[in-house]
Design an enzyme around this catalytic site. Structure first.
Site, mmCIF file in Angstrom:
data_model
loop_
_atom_site.group_PDB
_atom_site.id
_atom_site.type_symbol
_atom_site.label_atom_id
_atom_site.label_comp_id
_atom_site.label_asym_id
_atom_site.label_seq_id
_atom_site.Cartn_x
_atom_site.Cartn_y
_atom_site.Cartn_z
ATOM 1 N N HIS A 180 51.154 59.694 56.375
ATOM 2 C CA HIS A 180 50.973 58.373 55.755
ATOM 3 C C HIS A 180 51.872 57.367 56.471
ATOM 4 O O HIS A 180 52.992 57.704 56.882
ATOM 5 C CB HIS A 180 51.316 58.439 54.263
ATOM 6 C CG HIS A 180 50.901 57.203 53.523
ATOM 7 N ND1 HIS A 180 51.648 56.046 53.553
ATOM 8 C CD2 HIS A 180 49.813 56.925 52.768
ATOM 9 C CE1 HIS A 180 51.024 55.116 52.832
ATOM 10 N NE2 HIS A 180 49.906 55.622 52.349
ATOM 11 N N GLU B 47 43.852 54.165 57.880
ATOM 12 C CA GLU B 47 44.569 53.219 57.029
ATOM 13 C C GLU B 47 45.308 52.203 57.904
ATOM 14 O O GLU B 47 46.434 52.472 58.331
ATOM 15 C CB GLU B 47 45.585 53.960 56.161
ATOM 16 C CG GLU B 47 44.981 54.941 55.195
ATOM 17 C CD GLU B 47 45.879 55.129 53.980
ATOM 18 O OE1 GLU B 47 45.426 54.815 52.871
ATOM 19 O OE2 GLU B 47 47.029 55.540 54.154
ATOM 20 N N GLU C 230 53.713 55.123 55.465
ATOM 21 C CA GLU C 230 55.057 54.960 54.885
ATOM 22 C C GLU C 230 55.975 56.091 55.345
ATOM 23 O O GLU C 230 57.180 55.892 55.538
ATOM 24 C CB GLU C 230 54.956 54.883 53.347
ATOM 25 C CG GLU C 230 54.383 53.537 52.924
ATOM 26 C CD GLU C 230 53.658 53.532 51.587
ATOM 27 O OE1 GLU C 230 53.835 54.457 50.787
ATOM 28 O OE2 GLU C 230 52.887 52.574 51.367
ATOM 29 N N LYS D 123 51.737 57.477 45.140
ATOM 30 C CA LYS D 123 53.055 57.134 45.724
ATOM 31 C C LYS D 123 54.154 57.526 44.735
ATOM 32 O O LYS D 123 53.988 58.483 43.988
ATOM 33 C CB LYS D 123 53.119 55.655 46.096
ATOM 34 C CG LYS D 123 51.927 55.213 46.939
ATOM 35 C CD LYS D 123 52.151 53.896 47.607
ATOM 36 C CE LYS D 123 50.878 53.438 48.287
ATOM 37 N NZ LYS D 123 51.101 52.434 49.285
ATOM 38 N N GLY E 224 48.653 48.069 50.634
ATOM 39 C CA GLY E 224 49.464 47.415 49.616
ATOM 40 C C GLY E 224 49.632 45.919 49.835
ATOM 41 O O GLY E 224 50.465 45.276 49.203
ATOM 42 N N ASN F 109 46.390 57.962 45.810
ATOM 43 C CA ASN F 109 47.759 58.212 46.259
ATOM 44 C C ASN F 109 48.674 57.468 45.291
ATOM 45 O O ASN F 109 48.805 56.251 45.370
ATOM 46 C CB ASN F 109 47.944 57.686 47.692
ATOM 47 C CG ASN F 109 49.402 57.765 48.136
ATOM 48 O OD1 ASN F 109 50.231 58.420 47.497
ATOM 49 N ND2 ASN F 109 49.713 57.095 49.241
ATOM 50 N N SER G 111 44.132 48.636 50.464
ATOM 51 C CA SER G 111 43.735 47.618 49.487
ATOM 52 C C SER G 111 42.278 47.743 49.046
ATOM 53 O O SER G 111 41.593 46.728 48.847
ATOM 54 C CB SER G 111 44.041 46.209 50.021
ATOM 55 O OG SER G 111 45.443 46.047 50.216
HETATM 56 C C1 PEP Z 1 47.813 54.000 50.397
HETATM 57 O O1 PEP Z 1 48.908 54.059 49.881
HETATM 58 O O2 PEP Z 1 47.420 54.950 51.082
HETATM 59 C C2 PEP Z 1 46.993 52.805 50.178
HETATM 60 C C3 PEP Z 1 45.848 52.701 50.782
HETATM 61 O O3 PEP Z 1 47.508 51.861 49.321
HETATM 62 P P1 PEP Z 1 46.744 50.565 48.735
HETATM 63 O O4 PEP Z 1 45.389 51.017 48.269
HETATM 64 O O5 PEP Z 1 47.614 50.104 47.623
HETATM 65 O O6 PEP Z 1 46.650 49.593 49.861
#
Ligand code: PEP
Length: 246
Positions: free
Chosen positions: A95, A167, A97, A11, A173, A9, A205
């Site tokens: 997601h 997630e 976000e 982003k 993040g 992803n 992460s």
């Molecule tokens: C994500 O944006 O879906 C995500 C898992 O980000 P990160 O791996 O940076 O935590």
């Protein structure tokens, strides 16, 4: 047997020049990997170029969001038929976000999920609890509610094709990852609501140093990778960890 999926992803990152370099390096890194699927979910403006570069390669591509509407007066939005025209295989829906920063409700996420499926693409349904919800012992209640909203609007059979991405919001993040056991517990809970063959991937992460232990869990079928998907060596190392599972 569920084929592991490692999806990046990006982003809101990238540029036409940096994307080319990143994709070339990722393609070189995954060239010899077999038995897994890899994908990148990129910002909308790059879809045309990315589709051109990745056609006939082993790296699939997709989008990070879409409108629940198919067309009309929705300034700034992008529809499922538009994404399908660009050959997207995967589309992220829900997601955290999007849920947290743009107020997407469970009902909107369910409608987006339906739009993706109706246009021949695979929705990646993202769900997860906040730290506050986890600390209050409400993880299963929250992810169960998020899943039920999608099941309420879609046939359960949709999950034979769809992907679920667990997630935990507190792990995205932040550099803080769910332990393999924490991830496995939620994945096992989610699996009881879908199918044995539904792929349930973990995001939050994931890095080269922790991917293998997380992917070793029986109900973890790969990863949704944010920050590490922007570094070709990290993304391909994570894909290798998933391959060892496949
Ligand atoms: C994500 O944006 O879906 C995500 C898992 O980000 P990160 O791996 O940076 O935590």
């Amino acid at each position: 047997m569920r084929t592991p999926l490692v999806a990046g992803n990006w982003k809101m990152h990238g540029s036409r020049a940096s994307n080319r370099a990143l994709l070339d390096a990722v393609l070189a890194g995954i060239e010899t990997l077999a038995g897994i699927e890899c994908a990148v979910c990129v910002p909308y403006p790059y879809l045309g170029e990315v589709a051109g570069r990745l056609a006939k390669t082993r790296l699939a591509w997709g989008a990070q969001n879409l409108s629940e509407h198919l067309q009309g007066a929705f300034t700034g939005e992008v529809s499922a038929p538009m994404l399908a025209e660009f050959g997207c295989r995967y589309v992220l829906v829900g997601h955290s976000e999007r849920r947290q920063l743009y107020g997407e409700t469970d009902a909107v996420v369910a409608a987006k999920f339906a739009a993706v499926l109706a246009h021949g693409m695979t929705p990646v349904l993202c769900l997860g609890e906040t730290l506050e919800e986890r600390d209050a012992g409400r993880t299963e209640q929250v992810v169960g509610r998020q899943l039920a909203a999608v099941l309420g609007l879609n046939e359960k059979n949709a999950f034979k094709k769809a992907v679920v991405a667990y997630e935990p919001v507190w792990a995205i993040g932040t550099g803080r990852t769910a332990s393999p056991e924490q991830a496995q517990a939620v994945h096992a809970f989610l699996r009881s609501g879908v199918f044995p063959e539904t792929r349930i991937i973990y995001g939050g992460s994931v890095k080269p140093g922790n991917a293998a232990t997380i992917f070793a869990m029986p109900d973890v079928d790969g990863g949704l990778i944010g920050g590490a998907s922007l570094v070709a060596g990290d993304f391909t190392a994570i894909a290798r960890a998933a391959q060892r599972k496949g």
